[in-house]
Design a protein around this motif. Structure first.
Motif, PDB file in Angstrom:
ATOM      1  N   GLU A 202       0.900  -1.012   0.056  1.00  0.00           N
ATOM      2  CA  GLU A 202       0.099  -0.034  -0.233  1.00  0.00           C
ATOM      3  C   GLU A 202       0.702   0.924   0.001  1.00  0.00           C
ATOM      4  OE1 GLU A 202      -1.396   3.448   2.801  1.00  0.00           O
ATOM      5  OE2 GLU A 202      -0.045   1.974   2.830  1.00  0.00           O
ATOM      6  N   THR A 203       0.700   2.376  -0.927  1.00  0.00           N
ATOM      7  CA  THR A 203       1.524   3.447  -0.880  1.00  0.00           C
ATOM      8  C   THR A 203       0.620   4.491  -0.316  1.00  0.00           C
ATOM      9  OG1 THR A 203       0.048   4.204  -2.963  1.00  0.00           O
ATOM     10  CG2 THR A 203       2.185   3.041  -2.969  1.00  0.00           C
ATOM     11  N   GLY A 204      -0.477   4.559   0.312  1.00  0.00           N
ATOM     12  CA  GLY A 204      -0.467   5.193   1.802  1.00  0.00           C
ATOM     13  C   GLY A 204       0.262   6.181   2.176  1.00  0.00           C
ATOM     14  N   THR A 205      -0.083   7.428   3.346  1.00  0.00           N
ATOM     15  CA  THR A 205       0.817   8.493   3.895  1.00  0.00           C
ATOM     16  C   THR A 205       1.938   7.332   4.273  1.00  0.00           C
ATOM     17  OG1 THR A 205      -1.314   9.129   4.246  1.00  0.00           O
ATOM     18  CG2 THR A 205       0.597  10.334   5.523  1.00  0.00           C
ATOM     19  N   THR A 206       3.008   7.524   4.470  1.00  0.00           N
ATOM     20  CA  THR A 206       3.856   7.518   5.571  1.00  0.00           C
ATOM     21  C   THR A 206       4.362   7.778   6.231  1.00  0.00           C
ATOM     22  OG1 THR A 206       4.708   5.638   2.993  1.00  0.00           O
ATOM     23  CG2 THR A 206       6.419   6.029   4.958  1.00  0.00           C
ATOM     24  N   VAL A 207       4.921   7.591   7.515  1.00  0.00           N
ATOM     25  CA  VAL A 207       5.388   9.204   8.035  1.00  0.00           C
ATOM     26  C   VAL A 207       6.535   8.662   8.023  1.00  0.00           C
ATOM     27  CG1 VAL A 207       2.517   8.910   9.052  1.00  0.00           C
ATOM     28  CG2 VAL A 207       4.056   7.670  10.442  1.00  0.00           C
ATOM     29  N   VAL A 208       7.537   9.829   9.655  1.00  0.00           N
ATOM     30  CA  VAL A 208       8.400   8.969   9.864  1.00  0.00           C
ATOM     31  C   VAL A 208       8.029   9.135  11.690  1.00  0.00           C
ATOM     32  CG1 VAL A 208      10.300  10.161   8.001  1.00  0.00           C
ATOM     33  CG2 VAL A 208       9.314  11.775   9.648  1.00  0.00           C
ATOM     34  N   LEU A 209       9.252   9.159  12.350  1.00  0.00           N
ATOM     35  CA  LEU A 209       8.343   8.480  13.833  1.00  0.00           C
ATOM     36  C   LEU A 209       8.576   9.960  14.571  1.00  0.00           C
ATOM     37  CD1 LEU A 209       8.204   5.896  16.085  1.00  0.00           C
ATOM     38  CD2 LEU A 209      10.882   6.713  16.535  1.00  0.00           C
TER      39      LEU A 209
ATOM     40  N   LEU B  79       1.859  11.431  17.620  1.00  0.00           N
ATOM     41  CA  LEU B  79       1.475  10.103  17.939  1.00  0.00           C
ATOM     42  C   LEU B  79      -0.064   9.619  18.424  1.00  0.00           C
ATOM     43  CD1 LEU B  79       5.051   9.057  19.286  1.00  0.00           C
ATOM     44  CD2 LEU B  79       3.831   8.158  17.897  1.00  0.00           C
ATOM     45  N   GLY B  80      -0.584  10.838  19.222  1.00  0.00           N
ATOM     46  CA  GLY B  80      -2.137  10.267  19.692  1.00  0.00           C
ATOM     47  C   GLY B  80      -3.055  10.800  18.327  1.00  0.00           C
ATOM     48  N   GLN B  81      -2.615  11.150  17.482  1.00  0.00           N
ATOM     49  CA  GLN B  81      -3.694  11.194  16.430  1.00  0.00           C
ATOM     50  C   GLN B  81      -3.533  10.336  15.298  1.00  0.00           C
ATOM     51  OE1 GLN B  81      -0.980  15.243  14.988  1.00  0.00           O
ATOM     52  NE2 GLN B  81      -2.126  16.161  16.207  1.00  0.00           N
ATOM     53  N   LEU B  82      -2.578   9.397  15.279  1.00  0.00           N
ATOM     54  CA  LEU B  82      -2.242   8.418  14.459  1.00  0.00           C
ATOM     55  C   LEU B  82      -3.147   7.352  15.434  1.00  0.00           C
ATOM     56  CD1 LEU B  82       1.764   8.594  13.577  1.00  0.00           C
ATOM     57  CD2 LEU B  82      -0.269   8.929  11.948  1.00  0.00           C
ATOM     58  N   ARG B  83      -2.615   7.259  16.320  1.00  0.00           N
ATOM     59  CA  ARG B  83      -3.369   6.421  17.460  1.00  0.00           C
ATOM     60  C   ARG B  83      -4.430   6.294  16.956  1.00  0.00           C
ATOM     61  NH1 ARG B  83      -1.608   7.415  23.070  1.00  0.00           N
ATOM     62  NH2 ARG B  83      -3.479   8.577  22.301  1.00  0.00           N
ATOM     63  N   GLU B  84      -5.314   7.414  17.281  1.00  0.00           N
ATOM     64  CA  GLU B  84      -6.787   7.390  16.910  1.00  0.00           C
ATOM     65  C   GLU B  84      -7.322   6.776  14.910  1.00  0.00           C
ATOM     66  OE1 GLU B  84      -9.352  10.859  17.810  1.00  0.00           O
ATOM     67  OE2 GLU B  84      -8.387   9.881  19.964  1.00  0.00           O
TER      68      GLU B  84
END
Ligand code: HEM
Length: 406
Positions: A6-13, A27-32
């Motif tokens: 899958e080529t969707g959004t990739t984040v850096v840490l 990180l909180g936004q990603l968790r949701e």
């Protein structure tokens, strides 16, 4: 199902913090929205980042995830080998970067020294060390840096006693640890620190072989199943893992208690809360924000609507998992009476922190000592002026803590 292609959004840490003791808000936004999301590693390859508590716990306990190969989630990938010890000699004996069956026999070689019972036998030594350090701090006068006077020497001196080296050897392991954990250390600094450290550790082991005593390193030196490299690697990893994490945790706990209204007074009023407070502080602060060792799937794994393919890397955000509202209601509140059991501050599964009972003992007795001897403890500078470690460091928290107490 999201797959590795899958080529969707990739984040850096995410590492940027807005409030010093809260995890990076991203990180909180990603968790949701995407609790298991595509992660771009510094060397350019893609893997996965986990921010949800249940998924984090499940992956850490799942034997289909190995710790090899080692791929740091932040920092300069050129430093990966020195930083994680992923070359053959440094890797030998290091529990964190070993998989079963090697991990199993390595861990068995030391586990007996870290049981609750064995650790409880050290209570008296820890209490005495707390008292001596506080005497010295009071004599030195205010203001004092709590890190230099108390929170760093306490675990370092306990480690000296546990491993069986003289207290004056503190600097021999404090300095290389700082260099290793610091993301800004150069490759040359890392290499030099490792060589010096290895020389030191080999010298100590030789000495233990010649004149064994009742300590962890003598015990290891007597163990004929371990190779010389394994012995040195094990000793090095105990020295490194055993003091700075606890030091940062102790100083950051004091900072959190003094800067969150009512918390220091609540503990002072009811010291019986100290043990539950320590668990909550471990959860709230999560001073090892991301697992030390990236995991690698050894088989295809479907989890949380995501397909993790064999050989893909997975990084677990312990600080995000420990603030998951589905597991810990109102997670951003430091609630000293909360039942925080089950937090992931010490990891989970076969690599769960071997020193956790010792760390708890030091944190509990350290906080009790401060509450008794320095009940009026307060910051000597505004809270915003207290320096923190670099946020991308493997162990994060208060760097220096100027305090007063009269
Ligand atoms: C508050 C203090 C501490 C914290 C927050 C902490 C945190 C952690 C975490 C999160 C892990 C697992 C990392 C992973 O799975 O990648 C770990 C492993 C480890 N810790 Fe700790 N630690 C602390 C104190 C100590 C102490 C006092 C010692 C030893 C005296 C120690 C020795 C180790 C070792 C040897 C491992 C590797 C275990 C294995 O791979 O089997 N730690 N620690």
């Amino acid at each position: 199902m999201v797959t590795g292609h899958e080529t969707g959004t990739t984040v850096v840490l995410p590492t940027v913090r807005i409030a010093p003791l809260d995890p990076p808000p991203e990180l909180g936004q990603l968790r949701e929205t995407r609790p298991v999301t595509r992660l771009q590693y510094p060397d350019g390859h893609r893997g996965w980042l986990v921010t949800n508590y249940q998924v984090a716990r499940a992956i850490l306990a799942d034997r289909r995830f190995a710790v090899h190969p080692i791929r740091p989630a932040v920092g300069n990938p050129a430093k990966a080998i020195e930083n994680t010890g992923s070359d053959a000699t440094a890797q030998a004996g290091n529990l964190l970067v070993s998989d079963p069956p090697v991990h199993t026999y390595l861990r068995r070689a030391v586990a007996g020294q870290f049981t609750i019972r064995r650790v409880a036998e050290r209570s008296e030594f820890v209490s005495e060390t707390v008292a001596t350090l506080l005497d010295q701090m009071l004599t030195g006068g205010e203001p004092a840096d709590l890190v230099e006077s108390f929170s760093l020497p306490l675990p370092s001196l306990v480690l000296c006693e546990l491993l069986g080296v003289p207290p004056s050897d503190r600097r021999r392991f404090e300095e290389p640890t700082d260099i290793r954990l610091n993301p800004n250390s150069t490759i040359e600094e890392l290499a030099a620190a490792r060589i010096n450290f290895l020389d030191y550790v080999r010298g100590v082991i030789e000495h233990k072989r010649a004149s064994p005593a009742d300590d962890v390193l003598s015990d290891l030196a007597r163990n004929e199943t371990l190779t010389g490299n394994e012995l040195a690697g094990m000793a090095m990893s105990l020295f490194i893992a055993g003091h700075e994490t606890t030091a940062i945790m102790l100083a950051s706990s004091v900072y959190a208690l003094l800067t969150t209204p009512g918390r220091w007074d609540a503990l002072r009023g009811d010291p019986s809360l100290v043990n539950s407070a320590v668990e909550e502080l471990l959860r709230f602060l999560t001073v090892v924000p991301t697992i030390f060792a990236t995991r690698t799937a050894t088989a295809d794994v479907d989890i949380a609507d995501v397909h993790i393919a064999a050989s893909e890397s997975v990084t677990i955000s312990l600080c995000a998992a420990n603030r998951d509202p589905d597991r810990f209601p109102d997670p951003d509140r430091l609630d000293l009476e909360r039942d925080a059991a089950g937090h992931l501050a010490f990891g989970q599964g076969i690599h769960t922190c071997i020193g956790q009972h010792l760390a708890r003992l030091e944190l509990q007795l350290g906080l009790r000592g401060l509450l008794e001897r320095l009940p009026n403890l307060r910051l000597a500078v505004p809270a915003a002026k207290v320096p923190m470690h670099a946020p991308e460091r493997n162990a994060y928290g208060v760097l220096r803590l100027p305090v007063e107490w009269s």
